[in-house]
Design an enzyme around this catalytic site. Structure first.
Site: not given
Ligand code: SAH
Length: 359
Positions: A93, A106
């Site tokens: 992710e 991120c």
């Protein structure tokens, strides 16, 4: 199993060595490096400035990309979460967070995570495996291409934070290789100064980072002011307790150069670690170790299976003012992308089961 080498995980010198090994001149290596990291192309077929024969050989021996985007979620605040899959079908992710003056991406360093922090949803996946340098770099390429278009120059600076799934310091070599590849001027050109890696407290790697000249910024996840509480919330504390962790932090602090950032992260859990007394304990602890780093207070991002709630705003403010009254700089981090399960501690390959619609 795919044994072809992923060229996105090679530095420019290594890529040059690779092409020379298959009998090509060095400049082809530079050309392919720029195609992968500057033009952000994800297949050799798109590199039409390479001779067709070479593209065919590359397709046989190597890969330009290995991740596939499985779904993508857009938050009302502009944050995007990408749920990707590795070639062996594991979740990765990545979160893109737009801000006024910069974008922050991120990234994940592992699929899942072996640490068992009780407040973090990723912990529930366990460790699936560590990501390769190529898989780390590719996350950035995929996010930038999605937001701005393939190879399009980004309008703002890009900051990176290694705060996605996984413990970056349990995948240290791949992480540092990825950081070096992303810094190359002929490629993404995201310099280490713009990268922050966060660790739950892997002490030997904090000490190792202290010896590296061209390094990313460091953040340390604290979450508790005493060993008793930290053992409970972050079991890694049993291996490297606060005294050892903070001693390493102090030594690291002594190596800081101008412009480098060093911070602590403190997740605020309602009624658990957010009392006035705990604020005083935290301030005393940092002062006792002569640590000057800023403390980022992160209101907990809730998720159904986690037994915590975020501290109320007034509690966070009180905690902050107690830290400040004892000379500690503190800052409250605004959560981003909570509605799409993109916020800190919410990355666990969450999809349809929470009624999210991919876009
Ligand atoms: N393993 C690394 C990086 C991933 S966590 C580390 O522990 O630092 C990134 C940050 O998110 C950490 O500071 C962690 O304390 C915080 N965090 C984890 N779960 C959270 C949650 N549910 N709400 C808010 N912050 C969380």
């Amino acid at each position: 199993m795919n044994k072809r080498i992923n060229l996105t995980g090679l530095s420019q010198p290594k890529l040059i060595a690779f092409v020379e090994e298959i009998g090509e001149p060095a400049y082809r290596g530079r050309q392919i490096f720029a195609a992968l990291h500057h033009r952000r192309l994800r297949s050799f077929d798109e590199m039409t400035d390479l001779p067709k024969g070479l593209r065919e050989r590359l397709n046989e021996t190597a890969m330009a990309s290995t991740l596939t985007v499985q779904s993508r979620y857009l938050s009302t605040d502009g944050t995007r979460r990408f749920l990707m899959k590795t070639h062996d079908n594991l979740p990765v992710e990545t979160v893109f967070i737009p801000e006024e003056h910069r974008d922050t991406i991120c990234f994940s360093s592992q699929s899942g995570c072996p640490l068992q922090c009780t407040f973090c949803l990723t912990a529930q996946l366990g460790l699936l495996r560590s990501l390769t340098p190529g898989e780390i770099v590719e996350q950035i390429i995929i996010a930038l291409n999605d937001v701005y278009g393939v190879g399009v120059t980004t309008p703002r600076g890009t900051n990176l934070v290694g705060m996605g799934a996984g413990e970056p310091f349990l995948n240290f070599d791949s992480l540092m290789n990825a950081v070096r590849i992303m810094a190359e001027p002929q490629g993404l050109f995201i310099v280490p100064h713009r990268v922050t890696v966060s660790t739950a407290g892997v002490v030997p790697r904090i000490r190792e980072l202290a010896t590296i000249p061209d390094r990313p910024n460091l953040a340390i996840s604290l979450a508790a002011p005493t060993n008793e509480m930290r053992n409970e919330l972050m079991p890694i504390n049993k291996k490297w307790p606060l005294e050892e962790l903070l001693a390493a932090c102090k030594d690291f602090q002594a190596t800081l150069r101008a412009g480098e950032r060093f911070t602590f992260e403190y997740v605020m859990l309602d009624g658990v670690n957010d009392s006035d007394e705990q604020a005083r304990q935290l301030a005393n602890l940092l002062n006792r170790h002569d640590l000057h780093a800023r403390v980022n207070l992160i209101p907990h991002n809730p998720a159904d299976p986690l037994p915590y709630q975020p501290s109320p705003v007034t509690r966070v403010e009180m905690f902050k003012s107690i830290l400040e009254s004892k000379g500690i700089r503190a800052f409250v981090r605004r959560p981003r992308g909570r509605d799409i399960f993109a916020a800190c501690g919410q990355l666990a390959a969450v999809t349809q089961n929470v009624g999210l619609r991919a876009v």
